[in-house]
Every structure is written in structure tokens, then in C-alpha cells.
Design an enzyme around this catalytic site. Structure first.
Site, mmCIF file in Angstrom:
data_model
loop_
_atom_site.group_PDB
_atom_site.id
_atom_site.type_symbol
_atom_site.label_atom_id
_atom_site.label_comp_id
_atom_site.label_asym_id
_atom_site.label_seq_id
_atom_site.Cartn_x
_atom_site.Cartn_y
_atom_site.Cartn_z
ATOM 1 N N CYS A 86 0.799 -1.257 -0.074
ATOM 2 C CA CYS A 86 0.114 -0.022 0.022
ATOM 3 C C CYS A 86 0.899 1.288 0.009
ATOM 4 O O CYS A 86 0.688 2.186 -0.900
ATOM 5 C CB CYS A 86 -0.737 -0.049 1.180
ATOM 6 N N CYS A 145 -1.775 1.839 -2.935
ATOM 7 C CA CYS A 145 -2.471 2.728 -2.759
ATOM 8 C C CYS A 145 -2.055 4.289 -2.726
ATOM 9 O O CYS A 145 -2.693 5.162 -3.408
ATOM 10 C CB CYS A 145 -3.397 2.509 -1.588
ATOM 11 N N LYS A 167 -0.310 5.397 -5.959
ATOM 12 C CA LYS A 167 -1.050 5.517 -6.943
ATOM 13 C C LYS A 167 -2.062 6.643 -6.848
ATOM 14 O O LYS A 167 -2.257 7.311 -8.082
ATOM 15 C CB LYS A 167 -1.797 4.267 -7.006
ATOM 16 N N TYR A 209 -9.129 -2.993 -10.496
ATOM 17 C CA TYR A 209 -8.757 -1.912 -9.915
ATOM 18 C C TYR A 209 -7.676 -1.262 -10.429
ATOM 19 O O TYR A 209 -7.506 0.068 -11.130
ATOM 20 C CB TYR A 209 -8.104 -2.190 -8.515
ATOM 21 N N GLU A 232 -7.208 2.125 -12.814
ATOM 22 C CA GLU A 232 -6.663 3.255 -12.295
ATOM 23 C C GLU A 232 -5.563 3.800 -13.074
ATOM 24 O O GLU A 232 -5.420 4.985 -13.411
ATOM 25 C CB GLU A 232 -6.224 3.125 -10.813
ATOM 26 N N HIS A 284 -26.799 22.016 0.019
ATOM 27 C CA HIS A 284 -26.752 22.483 -1.076
ATOM 28 C C HIS A 284 -25.833 23.391 -1.427
ATOM 29 O O HIS A 284 -25.623 24.348 -0.600
ATOM 30 C CB HIS A 284 -28.288 22.774 -1.270
ATOM 31 N N GLU A 297 -25.856 15.362 -1.897
ATOM 32 C CA GLU A 297 -27.386 15.759 -1.337
ATOM 33 C C GLU A 297 -27.885 14.854 -2.126
ATOM 34 O O GLU A 297 -29.151 14.483 -1.926
ATOM 35 C CB GLU A 297 -27.593 17.255 -1.725
#
Length: 457
Positions: free
Chosen positions: A42, A47, A50, A176, A180, A431, A436
Site C-alpha cells: 500500500c 494505494c 497510486k 482496480y 486506475e 446544497h 445531497e
């Protein structure tokens, strides 16, 4: 019998470091060995770097988009070596953070390979150490498909250390990593071909999400080749060429294999200690992370259950608490959120529409984000809720769009807590935001099994 350690951890990635640190904090005598780099996949080739690459790619798109807001920014060429040097400095800093955490907790650190000699004895570099309990947290590694010329291609570990960015990249895979890196290289100006066997990328994800990410990849300039299997790779001077099952020959400066990973169990000496290993290389475990040998444990990607860094970290913490903290608990793999840092990113939690029970209600919306109403970029967001028809509980949430991982992380709390669609409906939105939309979805898009029920009438 007296042992050198109460616990010895083989592997210094997310799972191993958390286990060693928390166990030492509970007062255990802990040793931990890592032969390659602290922080594991990782932090070093996964991760973290990346996501830094994704951020770098997004700056290119942002430079182009600025004109829609009145900024005269000219997108120049990306300086790959400069970026890689900056990335490497950050990774080196994080390596130090991990060893620092272990050192402060009181764990003994070994920068060496470890392997079993017997059920309580391990060879750590040139030293022999004994431990009452031993945990295997060695993670996994990328694999190459068994096709001619596979050695001419790179895998994900290599992509983080390329001396220069290739101008033409042929990516093989639909998971993945492939999705990516397709966005990363395209965003940095490369011509990218993405080749995968399935009709859509990201097998196992919700079908609407898969369709949305394929559309997003094409909008980013990635050339998709669905339904193609790789047959062989050959070299033509400096170029590489992939031949597919359709007879296509796709040429690039670099062929990138993103075709899966395998647990790191080879060479650990598991045959000496009676630890069962599956044909895939994974180590089966029980609910307490115990292997077939009662005092040897396995956590993280080496078990090949749900290969996500937060899961590995949670397993390490839980095992430490169970063994030395007097807290007996497990790690639930239900409703684990995950993200794919495509461009734009996607995130998901809970079940897909295909997994939903009969009578489940589907709420779906697609729209152009506010930002791109001005930029004109053909980027769309997709948001989806899967609601149990009997209980009204929200059992799945899926999103593709800017900030999707941040938004879905919050929804994961609600879904884990058992929130209903009525709970979502009475929540006031913020908002103007994309988030939302999740609390203003009112019109049911479809109901699972509704067509079957109508046909049976």
C-alpha cells in the site's frame, strides 16, 4: 519453554505493522521482520503512490478546465522524473513513520527475510529466533499471465519506478489496477489502450457502476478493447506489440500487465510447520485468524479474503487485542466500503443490484456535475441506492463521480448502522453538492423481480 518473543510477525505491511505495534503496546515482547520495504504494498507500490499519481493526472485536466471559469492556463508537458522524485521522497518519509511507530511501541525491528525452521523457530536473516506465537502477514505480489512474451511487459510494481512516462501504453486487465492506471497515463498525456476479457471493466462491481466507469474511461481518451484476451507479446525494436484473441495487434512503448495478484507464501517454509496452503497460495484461517497450526496466525492479503488495506489493518489490530489485550472480537467483512481511484473515482458499499433480494427497490440518477456545466468536459456522475423491499433498509450504495470515496465513506456508517430509505429521505441535504442527491432520490427507478411478477399474473 522460554521463547525470545511472545509474538513474531513476518511482514511489515499494513497488517503486520498494526499487529506488532498494538501487541507491543499491550506489553507483549514482539519482533517483526520485513525484507523489502516498510509499509508494504500500500505505502510503496500501491494505494499511496497510486493516488498521488491520480492527483498528478487530474492537474492536467484541471488546467484545461480552468478556461471555463475564466482562467488562461496553458497545459504544458508533464515532468515525469520530477514527479517521481517527489513521490519517492514522500514514500521514504512514510517508511520512516512506520518504523518509528514500531520503535516507539517497543517492537524489535529486523530488516531481513524470515522463514520457518520449525513451529516455534524462525530464521531471520542470519539469526535464529524463537516465538510462542507467530503471525504471517506477507501480503501478495502481481502475477504475469502464462502467455509468450509476458516477460517483455511490466507489472504494477514496475510502474511506480519508470524512468520516463511511456507515450503509448497497452494495459491488460479490467480490475482496480488496470482502470486506475488507464486514467493516470491518459491524464498525463499518453495514448492508452485498455484490453480486458469481460464486456465491461471491474467484474464483481454493480453493473451500472461498471457501465459508468467504461463511459468515463472513454471520455478521458482511453481506447477500450472489451472481450479481448491476450495471446502473446512481442518486441519490434523499441516498441512492444500485443496480439489479442480477436487477432488485433496493438502496439505501444509499454505493455502493462494488471492481471491479478497472488499471496506471498512461497519460500516461507510452511511445509515445516503444518500450515495448510490453498492451491492459490492463500492461507486458510478460522474466525480468530488461526491457521491449521494452532499458534500460527495469518492476516491481510496473504489470506486472500478481501484484499483491502483497511481490512488488513483491522485484522492486525483485532488479533493483537485478542491475543494480548483481553478483547475477544472479530472483523466483519460485511458492508466493507471500497473505492477505485479511476478518473473520476468510484466507490461502493453493500450489495450490488445483481445480489439484491427479490422485491428490492432501485434508485438511480445520472447527471453532469456542476463544475462541468461550465468546462464542457463530457464527465458524468452516477449515484445508486439499493433498498430492501421488505425492511426499507438501504443495503447498497454506489457512486461514480468527483469525491465519491469521501461521500461513500459517510454512507458506509449509515448502512452499517441499518439506516432505512426513510432515514435518508428525512435527512436534509447540503446544497449545492453532489452528495445531497443521495438524500433527495425519490423516484424509484425499478424493482427487482417486478417484471417477473407482472409476467406471472
Amino acid at each position: 519453554m522460554s521463547y525470545d518473543f511472545d509474538l513474531f510477525v513476518i511482514g511489515g505491511g499494513s497488517a503486520g505493522v498494526r499487529l506488532a505495534r498494538i501487541a507491543a503496546g499491550h506489553g507483549a515482547r514482539v519482533g517483526i521482520a520485513e525484507e523489502r520495504f516498510w509499509g508494504g504494498t500500500c505505502v510503496n507500490v500501491g494505494c499511496v503512490p497510486k493516488k498521488l499519481m491520480v492527483m498528478a493526472a487530474e492537474y492536467g485536466f484541471a488546467a484545461e478546465d480552468a478556461a471555463g471559469f475564466g482562467w488562461n492556463i496553458i497545459r504544458g508537458a508533464h515532468d515525469w522524473p520530477r514527479f517521481i522524485a517527489a513521490k519517492d521522497r514522500e514514500i521514504e518519509r512514510l517508511n520512516g513513520v512506520y518504523t518509528g511507530l514500531l520503535d516507539r511501541a517497543g517492537a524489535q525491528i529486523f530488516n531481513a527475510r524470515a522463514r520457518f525452521l520449525d513451529s516455534h523457530t524462525i530464521m531471520v536473516g542470519e539469526e535464529t529466533k524463537t516465538a510462542e506465537r507467530i503471525a504471517i502477514a506477507t501480503g501478495g505480489h502481481p502475477i504475469r499471465p502464462d502467455i509468450p512474451g509476458a516477460d517483455l511487459a511490466i507489472v504494477s510494481d514496475d510502474a511506480f519506478h519508470l524512468p520516463e512516462r511511456p507515450e503509448r501504453v497497452v494495459l491488460i486487465g479490467g480490475g482496480y489496477i488496470a482502470v486506475e492506471f488507464a486514467g493516470i497515463f491518459a491524464g498525463m498525456g499518453a495514448h492508452v489502450d485498455l484490453v480486458y476479457r469481460q464486456p465491461l471493466p471491474l467484474r464483481g462491481f454493480d453493473a451500472d457502476l461498471r457501465a459508468a466507469v467504461a463511459e468515463a474511461l472513454e471520455a478521458s481518451g482511453v481506447h477500450l478493447h472489451p472481450g479481448h484476451s491476450p495471446l502473446h507479446i512481442d518486441a519490434h525494436d523499441a516498441a512492444k506489440r500485443l496480439v489479442t484473441s480477436h487477432g488485433d495487434a496493438i502496439e505501444g512503448d509499454c505493455v502493462f500487465l494488471a492481471t491479478g495478484r497472488k499471496p506471498n507464501t512461497a519460500g516461507l517454509g510452511l511445509e515445516h510447520v503444518g500450515v495448510e496452503v490453498a492451491p492459490s497460495g492463500a492461507i486458510p484461517i478460522d474466525e480468530g485468524f488461526c491457521t491449521s497450526s494452532p499458534h500460527i496466525f495469518a492476516i491481510g492479503d496473504v489470506t486472500d479474503r478481501l484484499n483491502l488495506t483497511p481490512v488488513a489493518t483491522a485484522e492486525g489490530h483485532t488479533l493483537a487485542d485478542s491475543l494480548f489485550g483481553g478483547k475477544s472480537r472479530g472483523v466483519s467483512l460485511k458492508n466493507v466500503p471500497s473505492a477505485v481511484f479511476s478518473i473520476p473515482p468510484l466507490a461502493t458499499v453493500g450489495i450490488t443490484e445483481d445480489e439484491a433480494p427479490r422485491g428490492a427497490r432501485i434508485f438511480l440518477t445520472r447527471f453532469t456535475p456542476m463544475r462541468h456545466a461550465l468546462t464542457g468536459r463530457p464527465r458524468r456522475s452516477m449515484m445508486k441506492l439499493v433498498v430492501d423491499g421488505a425492511s426499507d433498509r438501504v443495503i447498497g450504495a454506489h457512486m461514480l463521480g468527483e469525491d465519491a470515496p469521501e461521500i461513500i465513506q459517510g454512507l458506509a456508517v449509515a448502512i452499517t448502522a441499518g439506516a432505512t430509505k426513510a432515514d435518508f429521505d428525512r435527512t436534509i441535504g447540503i446544497h449545492p453538492t453532489a452528495a445531497e442527491e443521495f438524500v433527495t432520490l425519490r423516484g424509484e427507478t425499478r424493482r427487482i423481480g417486478a417484471a417477473d411478477a407482472k409476467a406471472a399474473e
